[in-house]
Motif scaffolding. Structure first.
Motif, PDB file in Angstrom:
ATOM      1  N   SER A   8      -1.259 -15.864  -0.707  1.00  0.00           N
ATOM      2  CA  SER A   8      -2.621 -15.323  -0.774  1.00  0.00           C
ATOM      3  C   SER A   8      -2.604 -13.959  -0.098  1.00  0.00           C
ATOM      4  N   LEU A   9      -3.146 -12.952  -0.779  1.00  0.00           N
ATOM      5  CA  LEU A   9      -3.231 -11.599  -0.244  1.00  0.00           C
ATOM      6  C   LEU A   9      -4.659 -11.093  -0.332  1.00  0.00           C
ATOM      7  N   PHE A  10      -5.047 -10.325   0.668  1.00  0.00           N
ATOM      8  CA  PHE A  10      -6.330  -9.630   0.664  1.00  0.00           C
ATOM      9  C   PHE A  10      -6.036  -8.165   0.369  1.00  0.00           C
ATOM     10  N   PHE A  11      -6.568  -7.665  -0.750  1.00  0.00           N
ATOM     11  CA  PHE A  11      -6.404  -6.260  -1.139  1.00  0.00           C
ATOM     12  C   PHE A  11      -7.636  -5.487  -0.687  1.00  0.00           C
ATOM     13  N   TYR A  12      -7.424  -4.479   0.130  1.00  0.00           N
ATOM     14  CA  TYR A  12      -8.517  -3.663   0.665  1.00  0.00           C
ATOM     15  C   TYR A  12      -8.485  -2.240   0.138  1.00  0.00           C
ATOM     16  N   GLY A  13      -7.402  -1.849  -0.524  1.00  0.00           N
ATOM     17  CA  GLY A  13      -7.219  -0.453  -0.902  1.00  0.00           C
ATOM     18  C   GLY A  13      -6.970  -0.272  -2.378  1.00  0.00           C
ATOM     19  N   SER A  14      -5.926   0.489  -2.702  1.00  0.00           N
ATOM     20  CA  SER A  14      -5.647   0.844  -4.094  1.00  0.00           C
ATOM     21  C   SER A  14      -5.394  -0.384  -4.964  1.00  0.00           C
ATOM     22  N   LEU A  15      -4.870  -1.457  -4.398  1.00  0.00           N
ATOM     23  CA  LEU A  15      -4.607  -2.656  -5.195  1.00  0.00           C
ATOM     24  C   LEU A  15      -5.883  -3.403  -5.591  1.00  0.00           C
ATOM     25  N   ARG A  16      -7.025  -2.957  -5.102  1.00  0.00           N
ATOM     26  CA  ARG A  16      -8.292  -3.508  -5.612  1.00  0.00           C
ATOM     27  C   ARG A  16      -8.513  -3.079  -7.058  1.00  0.00           C
ATOM     28  N   ALA A  17      -7.891  -1.972  -7.472  1.00  0.00           N
ATOM     29  CA  ALA A  17      -8.084  -1.428  -8.818  1.00  0.00           C
ATOM     30  C   ALA A  17      -7.186  -2.140  -9.829  1.00  0.00           C
ATOM     31  N   HIS A  18      -7.797  -2.597 -10.897  1.00  0.00           N
ATOM     32  CA  HIS A  18      -7.080  -3.237 -12.004  1.00  0.00           C
ATOM     33  C   HIS A  18      -5.926  -2.348 -12.475  1.00  0.00           C
ATOM     34  N   GLU A  19      -6.170  -1.049 -12.595  1.00  0.00           N
ATOM     35  CA  GLU A  19      -5.162  -0.125 -13.105  1.00  0.00           C
ATOM     36  C   GLU A  19      -3.916  -0.099 -12.224  1.00  0.00           C
ATOM     37  N   VAL A  20      -4.099  -0.171 -10.926  1.00  0.00           N
ATOM     38  CA  VAL A  20      -2.967  -0.150 -10.002  1.00  0.00           C
ATOM     39  C   VAL A  20      -2.208  -1.467 -10.080  1.00  0.00           C
ATOM     40  N   ARG A  21      -2.919  -2.591 -10.106  1.00  0.00           N
ATOM     41  CA  ARG A  21      -2.240  -3.895 -10.212  1.00  0.00           C
ATOM     42  C   ARG A  21      -1.405  -3.969 -11.483  1.00  0.00           C
ATOM     43  N   VAL A  22      -1.943  -3.493 -12.596  1.00  0.00           N
ATOM     44  CA  VAL A  22      -1.197  -3.523 -13.857  1.00  0.00           C
ATOM     45  C   VAL A  22       0.019  -2.600 -13.780  1.00  0.00           C
ATOM     46  N   ALA A  23      -0.136  -1.426 -13.175  1.00  0.00           N
ATOM     47  CA  ALA A  23       0.993  -0.500 -13.043  1.00  0.00           C
ATOM     48  C   ALA A  23       2.101  -1.098 -12.182  1.00  0.00           C
ATOM     49  N   VAL A  24       1.739  -1.854 -11.153  1.00  0.00           N
ATOM     50  CA  VAL A  24       2.732  -2.448 -10.252  1.00  0.00           C
ATOM     51  C   VAL A  24       3.358  -3.700 -10.858  1.00  0.00           C
ATOM     52  N   PHE A  82       6.251  -2.082  -3.800  1.00  0.00           N
ATOM     53  CA  PHE A  82       5.243  -1.042  -3.988  1.00  0.00           C
ATOM     54  C   PHE A  82       4.663  -0.568  -2.657  1.00  0.00           C
ATOM     55  N   GLU A  83       4.367  -1.481  -1.759  1.00  0.00           N
ATOM     56  CA  GLU A  83       3.798  -1.095  -0.466  1.00  0.00           C
ATOM     57  C   GLU A  83       4.790  -0.262   0.346  1.00  0.00           C
ATOM     58  N   GLY A  84       6.064  -0.510   0.174  1.00  0.00           N
ATOM     59  CA  GLY A  84       7.083   0.335   0.781  1.00  0.00           C
ATOM     60  C   GLY A  84       7.362   0.033   2.243  1.00  0.00           C
ATOM     61  N   ASP A 134       0.416  11.852  -7.280  1.00  0.00           N
ATOM     62  CA  ASP A 134       1.096  12.289  -6.056  1.00  0.00           C
ATOM     63  C   ASP A 134       1.753  11.191  -5.236  1.00  0.00           C
ATOM     64  N   ASP A 135       1.219   9.973  -5.291  1.00  0.00           N
ATOM     65  CA  ASP A 135       1.625   8.937  -4.342  1.00  0.00           C
ATOM     66  C   ASP A 135       2.276   7.709  -4.963  1.00  0.00           C
ATOM     67  N   PHE A 136       1.983   7.414  -6.208  1.00  0.00           N
ATOM     68  CA  PHE A 136       2.404   6.158  -6.820  1.00  0.00           C
ATOM     69  C   PHE A 136       3.908   6.145  -7.090  1.00  0.00           C
ATOM     70  N   ALA A 137       4.567   5.071  -6.663  1.00  0.00           N
ATOM     71  CA  ALA A 137       5.970   4.806  -6.984  1.00  0.00           C
ATOM     72  C   ALA A 137       6.195   3.313  -6.840  1.00  0.00           C
ATOM     73  N   LEU A 138       6.840   2.712  -7.824  1.00  0.00           N
ATOM     74  CA  LEU A 138       7.099   1.269  -7.749  1.00  0.00           C
ATOM     75  C   LEU A 138       8.037   0.922  -6.607  1.00  0.00           C
ATOM     76  N   SER A 139       8.840   1.880  -6.186  1.00  0.00           N
ATOM     77  CA  SER A 139       9.787   1.637  -5.098  1.00  0.00           C
ATOM     78  C   SER A 139       9.161   1.846  -3.730  1.00  0.00           C
TER      79      SER A 139
END
Length: 154
Positions: A8-24, A82-84, A134-139
């Motif tokens: 179970s994870l609580f997403f408070y930031g960019s992972l709240r966005a559907h687009e980011v979850r799908v990209a990851v 993704f979180e790095g 500028d910031d997104f990278a799967l690694s």
């Protein structure tokens, strides 16, 4: 929490966005896995030099977000990647309708600097495109950019 049931994870930031979850993840979680939640005692803050947030412990703080349950080992591996290196998981209690639920959050290490309060809706409308550019990278999200040095006139 039994790992047989998933994470179970609580997403408070960019992972709240559907687009980011799908990209990851290559897909999103099922709607049955997700529900609105909040976390008391923490405030989302902008990471200085980046287009993503961090959580800061703060008395009276409140972070609104999304609880996702029953996350598979493979999805957790992708999310951790993704979180790095500048984020680690911490176990907390988040508030959902019906009470509290144990979940993990991604907390920053000491190398990240907190800026102003971070607002999800503002980020979504004004900064999500910059985040992907500028910031997104799967690694692992890119490290914050150094701020320009202001010259001092003599």
């Amino acid at each position: 929490m039994s790992r047989a049931e998933g994470y179970s994870l609580f997403f408070y930031g960019s992972l709240r966005a559907h687009e980011v979850r799908v990209a990851v993840l290559g897909k999103d979680f099922c709607s049955e896995q997700m529900q609105d939640a909040s976390l008391e005692g923490y405030q989302p803050r902008c990471v200085v030099g980046a287009h993503y947030p961090m959580l800061v412990e703060q008395r009276g703080g409140l972070s609104i977000g999304l609880l996702v349950q029953n996350i598979s080992n493979e999805a957790m591996r992708l999310l951790d990647d993704f979180e790095g290196v500048h984020y680690h998981r911490v176990l907390v209690d988040v508030r959902i309708s019906g009470g509290l639920h144990r979940a993990e959050i991604y907390c920053p290490d000491a190398t990240l600097t907190a800026g102003d309060v971070w607002h999800y809706e503002r980020w979504r409308l004004k900064n999500m495109a910059s985040f992907f550019a500028d910031d997104f990278a799967l690694s692992g999200v890119n490290a914050p950019r150094p701020l320009p040095v202001k010259s001092v006139e003599r």
